[in-house]
Design a protein around this motif. Structure first.
Motif, PDB file in Angstrom:
ATOM      1  N   ALA A 216     -82.109  42.415 -98.143  1.00 37.31           N
ATOM      2  CA  ALA A 216     -82.103  41.470 -99.589  1.00 37.31           C
ATOM      3  C   ALA A 216     -81.422  42.520-100.603  1.00 37.31           C
ATOM      4  CB  ALA A 216     -83.470  41.465-100.614  1.00 37.31           C
ATOM      5  N   ILE A 217     -81.191  40.852-102.043  1.00 36.17           N
ATOM      6  CA  ILE A 217     -80.026  41.533-102.553  1.00 36.17           C
ATOM      7  C   ILE A 217     -80.428  40.958-103.804  1.00 36.17           C
ATOM      8  CG2 ILE A 217     -77.622  39.813-102.101  1.00 36.17           C
ATOM      9  CD1 ILE A 217     -76.711  42.779-103.762  1.00 36.17           C
ATOM     10  N   TYR A 218     -80.773  41.040-105.092  1.00 37.41           N
ATOM     11  CA  TYR A 218     -81.235  40.384-106.330  1.00 37.41           C
ATOM     12  C   TYR A 218     -79.838  40.141-106.973  1.00 37.41           C
ATOM     13  CZ  TYR A 218     -83.831  38.774-110.542  1.00 37.41           C
ATOM     14  OH  TYR A 218     -83.922  38.225-111.069  1.00 37.41           O
ATOM     15  N   ASP A 219     -80.262  38.646-107.648  1.00 34.74           N
ATOM     16  CA  ASP A 219     -78.969  37.848-107.946  1.00 34.74           C
ATOM     17  C   ASP A 219     -79.444  38.335-109.710  1.00 34.74           C
ATOM     18  OD1 ASP A 219     -76.812  36.923-109.639  1.00 34.74           O
ATOM     19  OD2 ASP A 219     -76.088  34.583-107.772  1.00 34.74           O
ATOM     20  N   GLN A 220     -78.551  38.631-110.747  1.00 33.43           N
ATOM     21  CA  GLN A 220     -79.769  38.869-111.771  1.00 33.43           C
ATOM     22  C   GLN A 220     -78.822  37.275-112.257  1.00 33.43           C
ATOM     23  OE1 GLN A 220     -79.625  42.741-113.524  1.00 33.43           O
ATOM     24  NE2 GLN A 220     -80.914  42.151-115.356  1.00 33.43           N
ATOM     25  N   GLU A 221     -77.807  37.291-112.772  1.00 35.26           N
ATOM     26  CA  GLU A 221     -77.263  35.978-113.891  1.00 35.26           C
ATOM     27  C   GLU A 221     -77.906  34.657-113.074  1.00 35.26           C
ATOM     28  OE1 GLU A 221     -72.917  34.357-113.602  1.00 35.26           O
ATOM     29  OE2 GLU A 221     -73.084  36.316-113.237  1.00 35.26           O
ATOM     30  N   ASN A 222     -78.239  34.573-111.744  1.00 37.11           N
ATOM     31  CA  ASN A 222     -79.409  33.633-111.219  1.00 37.11           C
ATOM     32  C   ASN A 222     -80.507  34.167-111.017  1.00 37.11           C
ATOM     33  OD1 ASN A 222     -76.308  31.695-110.894  1.00 37.11           O
ATOM     34  ND2 ASN A 222     -75.869  33.088-109.217  1.00 37.11           N
TER      35      ASN A 222
ATOM     36  N   ALA B 109     -85.410  31.737-109.425  1.00 40.20           N
ATOM     37  CA  ALA B 109     -86.128  31.602-110.711  1.00 40.20           C
ATOM     38  C   ALA B 109     -87.271  33.505-110.475  1.00 40.20           C
ATOM     39  CB  ALA B 109     -87.079  30.465-111.123  1.00 40.20           C
ATOM     40  N   VAL B 110     -86.988  34.353-110.250  1.00 43.75           N
ATOM     41  CA  VAL B 110     -87.598  35.194-109.982  1.00 43.75           C
ATOM     42  C   VAL B 110     -87.062  36.493-111.048  1.00 43.75           C
ATOM     43  CG1 VAL B 110     -87.744  37.249-108.509  1.00 43.75           C
ATOM     44  CG2 VAL B 110     -87.502  35.097-107.374  1.00 43.75           C
ATOM     45  N   PRO B 111     -88.223  36.189-111.563  1.00 46.57           N
ATOM     46  CA  PRO B 111     -87.433  37.373-113.095  1.00 46.57           C
ATOM     47  C   PRO B 111     -87.383  38.764-112.526  1.00 46.57           C
ATOM     48  CG  PRO B 111     -89.638  36.483-112.928  1.00 46.57           C
ATOM     49  CD  PRO B 111     -89.036  35.724-111.804  1.00 46.57           C
ATOM     50  N   PRO B 112     -86.598  39.417-113.312  1.00 49.98           N
ATOM     51  CA  PRO B 112     -86.030  40.803-112.740  1.00 49.98           C
ATOM     52  C   PRO B 112     -87.530  42.106-112.495  1.00 49.98           C
ATOM     53  CG  PRO B 112     -84.635  40.105-114.637  1.00 49.98           C
ATOM     54  CD  PRO B 112     -85.994  39.377-114.309  1.00 49.98           C
ATOM     55  N   LYS B 113     -88.758  41.481-112.971  1.00 49.44           N
ATOM     56  CA  LYS B 113     -89.786  42.437-113.110  1.00 49.44           C
ATOM     57  C   LYS B 113     -90.512  42.127-111.863  1.00 49.44           C
ATOM     58  CE  LYS B 113     -91.599  39.403-116.053  1.00 49.44           C
ATOM     59  NZ  LYS B 113     -93.267  39.079-117.664  1.00 49.44           N
TER      60      LYS B 113
ATOM     61  N   VAL C 277     -92.317  40.408-105.190  1.00 50.70           N
ATOM     62  CA  VAL C 277     -92.042  39.466-104.053  1.00 50.70           C
ATOM     63  C   VAL C 277     -91.661  40.020-103.135  1.00 50.70           C
ATOM     64  CG1 VAL C 277     -90.294  37.793-104.154  1.00 50.70           C
ATOM     65  CG2 VAL C 277     -91.635  37.738-106.402  1.00 50.70           C
ATOM     66  N   LEU C 278     -90.821  41.009-103.289  1.00 47.97           N
ATOM     67  CA  LEU C 278     -90.122  41.784-101.734  1.00 47.97           C
ATOM     68  C   LEU C 278     -90.817  42.466-101.258  1.00 47.97           C
ATOM     69  CD1 LEU C 278     -86.496  42.786-102.781  1.00 47.97           C
ATOM     70  CD2 LEU C 278     -87.188  40.668-101.621  1.00 47.97           C
ATOM     71  N   SER C 279     -91.793  43.334-102.149  1.00 46.71           N
ATOM     72  CA  SER C 279     -92.805  43.900-100.373  1.00 46.71           C
ATOM     73  C   SER C 279     -93.803  42.960-100.297  1.00 46.71           C
ATOM     74  CB  SER C 279     -93.775  44.902-102.071  1.00 46.71           C
ATOM     75  OG  SER C 279     -92.545  45.891-102.267  1.00 46.71           O
ATOM     76  N   SER C 280     -94.464  42.291-101.241  1.00 44.23           N
ATOM     77  CA  SER C 280     -95.049  40.918-100.064  1.00 44.23           C
ATOM     78  C   SER C 280     -94.583  40.148 -98.893  1.00 44.23           C
ATOM     79  CB  SER C 280     -95.260  39.992-101.414  1.00 44.23           C
ATOM     80  OG  SER C 280     -96.493  40.777-102.343  1.00 44.23           O
TER      81      SER C 280
END
Length: 98
Positions: A53-59, A10-14, A19-22
């Motif tokens: 890390a890789i962002y899964d935008q669909e999920n 539940a991490v929104p794209p924006k 989050v990753l920088s923190s």
């Protein structure tokens, strides 16, 4: 590269880079900011390149993968500690290793 057992849900794209920088700043020596690489993955461990890390935008979730199988438990502990501290929902990874 094998996937870690921990995903951030539940991490929104924006918020992905925030989050990753923190995570990078708090969890890795010399970590400053996460940044996106040409292949779409994110460098998150201060240039060591042992975890990405890789962002899964669909999920709407962030998935993590390690260079070496032997490092997975170490990184899963870091990921869970960070997620717990920041109230990030997690779930076990459902992607098989490559």
């Amino acid at each position: 590269m094998p996937y870690c057992q921990t995903n951030f849900r539940a991490v929104p794209p924006k918020r992905v880079e925030e989050v990753l920088s923190s995570l990078t700043k708090e969890s890795f020596v010399g970590g400053q900011s996460a940044y996106q690489l040409d292949d779409g993955s994110y460098s998150i461990n201060a240039g060591e390149n042992d975890i990405r890390a890789i962002y899964d935008q669909e999920n709407t979730e962030i998935k993590f993968f390690c260079r070496y199988q032997r490092g997975m438990n170490f990184y899963d502990k870091k990921l869970m500690a960070f997620a717990t501290k920041h109230g990030i929902d997690t779930k076990p990874c459902t992607v098989s290793s490559e």
